[in-house]
Design an enzyme around this catalytic site. Structure first.
Site, PDB file in Angstrom:
ATOM      1  N   ARG A 170      -5.026  -1.553  -4.990  1.00 32.25           N
ATOM      2  CA  ARG A 170      -5.762  -2.261  -4.070  1.00 32.25           C
ATOM      3  C   ARG A 170      -6.814  -1.616  -3.531  1.00 32.25           C
ATOM      4  O   ARG A 170      -8.089  -1.888  -3.049  1.00 32.25           O
ATOM      5  CB  ARG A 170      -4.701  -2.737  -3.008  1.00 32.25           C
ATOM      6  CG  ARG A 170      -4.140  -1.533  -2.148  1.00 32.25           C
ATOM      7  CD  ARG A 170      -3.193  -1.898  -1.293  1.00 32.25           C
ATOM      8  NE  ARG A 170      -1.912  -2.245  -1.874  1.00 32.25           N
ATOM      9  CZ  ARG A 170      -1.261  -3.366  -1.203  1.00 32.25           C
ATOM     10  NH1 ARG A 170      -1.486  -4.100   0.166  1.00 32.25           N
ATOM     11  NH2 ARG A 170      -0.232  -3.574  -1.777  1.00 32.25           N
ATOM     12  N   THR A 171      -6.519  -0.194  -3.430  1.00 27.00           N
ATOM     13  CA  THR A 171      -7.444   0.879  -2.889  1.00 27.00           C
ATOM     14  C   THR A 171      -8.693   0.852  -3.985  1.00 27.00           C
ATOM     15  O   THR A 171      -9.970   0.560  -3.599  1.00 27.00           O
ATOM     16  CB  THR A 171      -7.134   2.159  -2.790  1.00 27.00           C
ATOM     17  OG1 THR A 171      -6.029   2.129  -2.011  1.00 27.00           O
ATOM     18  CG2 THR A 171      -8.039   3.143  -2.121  1.00 27.00           C
TER      19      THR A 171
ATOM     20  N   LYS B 113      -7.167  14.994 -23.195  1.00 21.39           N
ATOM     21  CA  LYS B 113      -7.531  16.013 -24.265  1.00 21.39           C
ATOM     22  C   LYS B 113      -7.852  17.115 -23.886  1.00 21.39           C
ATOM     23  O   LYS B 113      -8.140  18.119 -24.737  1.00 21.39           O
ATOM     24  CB  LYS B 113      -8.642  15.329 -25.181  1.00 21.39           C
ATOM     25  CG  LYS B 113      -8.805  13.925 -25.724  1.00 21.39           C
ATOM     26  CD  LYS B 113     -10.046  13.688 -25.999  1.00 21.39           C
ATOM     27  CE  LYS B 113     -10.202  12.253 -26.570  1.00 21.39           C
ATOM     28  NZ  LYS B 113     -11.483  11.823 -26.910  1.00 21.39           N
TER      29      LYS B 113
ATOM     30  N   ARG C 213      -9.520   9.545  -6.054  1.00 23.94           N
ATOM     31  CA  ARG C 213      -7.984   9.724  -5.743  1.00 23.94           C
ATOM     32  C   ARG C 213      -7.305  10.747  -6.707  1.00 23.94           C
ATOM     33  O   ARG C 213      -7.696  10.484  -7.761  1.00 23.94           O
ATOM     34  CB  ARG C 213      -7.147   8.112  -5.867  1.00 23.94           C
ATOM     35  CG  ARG C 213      -5.997   8.372  -5.708  1.00 23.94           C
ATOM     36  CD  ARG C 213      -5.019   7.047  -5.580  1.00 23.94           C
ATOM     37  NE  ARG C 213      -5.408   6.653  -4.184  1.00 23.94           N
ATOM     38  CZ  ARG C 213      -4.567   5.594  -3.661  1.00 23.94           C
ATOM     39  NH1 ARG C 213      -3.786   5.111  -4.407  1.00 23.94           N
ATOM     40  NH2 ARG C 213      -4.879   5.212  -2.515  1.00 23.94           N
TER      41      ARG C 213
ATOM     42  N   HIS D  55      -5.924  10.209   3.686  1.00 25.67           N
ATOM     43  CA  HIS D  55      -6.560   9.004   3.090  1.00 25.67           C
ATOM     44  C   HIS D  55      -7.329   8.408   4.025  1.00 25.67           C
ATOM     45  O   HIS D  55      -6.851   7.443   4.790  1.00 25.67           O
ATOM     46  CB  HIS D  55      -5.041   8.025   2.556  1.00 25.67           C
ATOM     47  CG  HIS D  55      -5.579   6.992   1.991  1.00 25.67           C
ATOM     48  ND1 HIS D  55      -6.853   6.491   1.690  1.00 25.67           N
ATOM     49  CD2 HIS D  55      -4.769   6.031   1.370  1.00 25.67           C
ATOM     50  CE1 HIS D  55      -6.779   5.319   0.645  1.00 25.67           C
ATOM     51  NE2 HIS D  55      -5.432   5.083   0.618  1.00 25.67           N
TER      52      HIS D  55
END
Lengths: 182, 310
Positions: free
Chosen positions: B60-61, B88, B110, B138
């Protein structure tokens, strides 16, 4: 803050708006299906005054709206350090209406271009016309006003200051030098 | 308007004055109007590129941010850590420098580690929005929570928001505890003692309690926090059933709140664990509204950070 010149006095503003109202009626053969939309900030009271005059002339209530064009500007770096967006309010359907956009000063044309984009995103009016209290020239886009209160040749180093009772407590249009306003 | 310089990033609420935060919420009203129009798009961020860099799972974010950026006419490039050269062995710094070389104008980050968004801000030199870093912050979730409460009551001044559940692991709780008092609201954090860090009591306008009835009494909004079950192994709780019996936000608990109180949840929900289905789906619930408001609030955040920048 002494102005270089007074461009329009209280009475002259009133007469200019009366003339513009007559021209709007003449050009549109009445005031049916018209709407007036003022561009923030001083276009809004000017639109309200024109609506009142159209009501007196034609006996119809012409709906008014308000438009904020901040999100449509192409000169965002000129936005103040705190970008404030004001309310856009068009409480009627634009379809089949002729809309008269109202602003205080027409200068580069960029504000009007943004207003046209904003308006078209809100609906599809039958036509859009432009009324301004002062046209000071220096257009950067191919835009012209349909109704002009006062054509005023200016230098780019000058500032046209419109003051209206509703926003500034007095009706007056003055010409200043940029330097004196700093 | 405040004379303090406009913040360059939204990593948390440090440097964000109440006036600026209020302006941000005010502008979210306008963005919400844009989302109600036939054409849900404005050209405010045309020509800019926003990178959503998600090093942790999110639905959702991420979608909310991507839609918000697109609604403002920005180009969006998405970066998912699992499918990137990070797997990698490339470092976060190298990744950010590559993206910046591609002329990215802003980052939405995030990350599972607290402070990661700060690192991206330092390496990129571009505006960064923290979309959640570890347990720390947040901020856009807190902003949309604040916006939802303000939308309901017209103001945050004098309102009380009770936040119930796994406070310890919740960046949403921390950001709300930082934001809401700045806007005039009181915050009551509530959970079992093992999930309620005592240091949060030092925040202005924040009180702590382990008693859910006491927390909710007089509250105008009650927010249930997701119980992070992956933490259960750490011995924070005796059992889920016992937790739900005491701390679940349900109709019984909501009766202790103000008569017009609303129920909130930042999502995703564990239904019938931290919140009962009848509350989550009931007339007091504003959970769907929170999701809707997320887009408008994030549009406003992008606007504030990106418009008018050279």
């Amino acid at each position: 803050m002494t102005p270089k010149a007074t461009i329009l006095t209280t009475d002259e503003i009133r007469r200019a708006l009366t003339r513009i109202a007559h021209e709007i009626v003449e050009r549109n053969r009445g005031a049916e299906n018209l709407a007036l939309i003022g561009i923030h900030t001083r276009g809004i009271p000017l639109a309200a005054r024109l609506a009142a005059k159209l009501g007196e002339l034609e006996g119809v209530e012409v709906p008014t709206g308000r438009l904020d064009i901040t999100l449509y500007r192409d000169d965002l770096t000129e936005i103040a350090r705190q970008p404030i967006i004001r309310e856009t309010q068009v409480p009627f359907d634009l379809a089949r209406r002729r809309v008269v956009l109202v602003d205080d000063v027409l200068y580069t044309g960029r504000t009007v271009r943004a207003a046209l984009d904003a308006l078209i995103d809100l609906g599809r009016p039958e036509g859009i016309q432009l009324a301004v209290l002062v046209d000071r020239g220096h257009r950067e886009l191919p835009i012209r006003a349909d109704y002009v209160g006062k054509n005023l040749p200016t230098a780019r180093t000058e500032v046209v200051k419109v003051r209206l009772t509703e926003t500034d407590g007095v009706d007056l249009v003055e010409l200043h030098d940029v330097e004196t306003l700093r | 308007m405040t004379a303090t310089p406009r913040p360059r990033h939204l990593l948390d609420f440090q440097g964000w004055t109440p006036e600026r935060l209020t302006a941000l919420l005010d502008n979210a009203d306008t963005m919400a109007q844009v989302l109600d129009r036939p054409v849900r798009k404005v050209p405010a961020l045309q020509g800019l590129t926003v990178c959503t860099a998600f090093f942790e799972n999110s639905t959702r974010t991420r979608i909310s941010f991507e839609l918000a950026a697109r609604r403002m006419s920005a180009d969006v490039v998405s970066f998912a850590a699992g499918a990137s050269s990070l797997s990698k062995g490339e470092s976060l710094r190298d990744t950010v420098e590559v993206l910046t070389a591609y002329k990215v104008d802003a980052y939405v980050v995030r990350h599972g580690v607290a402070g990661a968004a700060h690192l991206v801000a330092r390496y990129s030199g571009k505006p960064v929005i923290n979309a959640g870093d570890g347990r720390r912050a947040h901020p856009t979730q807190a902003l949309l929570d604040a916006y939802t409460v303000r939308q309901e009551f017209g103001t945050l001044e004098g309102k009380t928001v009770a936040i119930v559940g796994d406070v310890r692991h919740s960046r949403v709780a921390r950001s709300n505890a930082e934001l809401l008092p700045k806007l005039g609201a009181k915050v009551v954090l509530c959970g079992p003692a093992t999930l309620l860090p005592a240091d949060l009591a030092a925040l202005p306008g924040v009180t702590l309690t382990t008693d859910p009835q006491e927390a909710v009494r007089g509250a105008h909004a009650v927010m249930a926090l997701r119980l992070q079950q992956e933490r259960m192994d750490a011995g924070y709780l005796a059992s889920l059933a016992e937790y739900a019996d005491t701390y679940q936000v349900n109709e019984r608990l909501m009766r202790e709140a103000e008569s017009g109180a609303i129920a909130l949840h930042p999502g995703p929900m564990n239904r019938d664990l931290e919140i009962s289905s009848d509350t989550a789906d009931g007339p007091r619930s504003r959970i769907v509204r929170q999701v809707e408001n997320g887009q408008a609030v994030r549009m406003s955040v992008l606007y504030h950070l990106l418009v008018g920048r050279e």
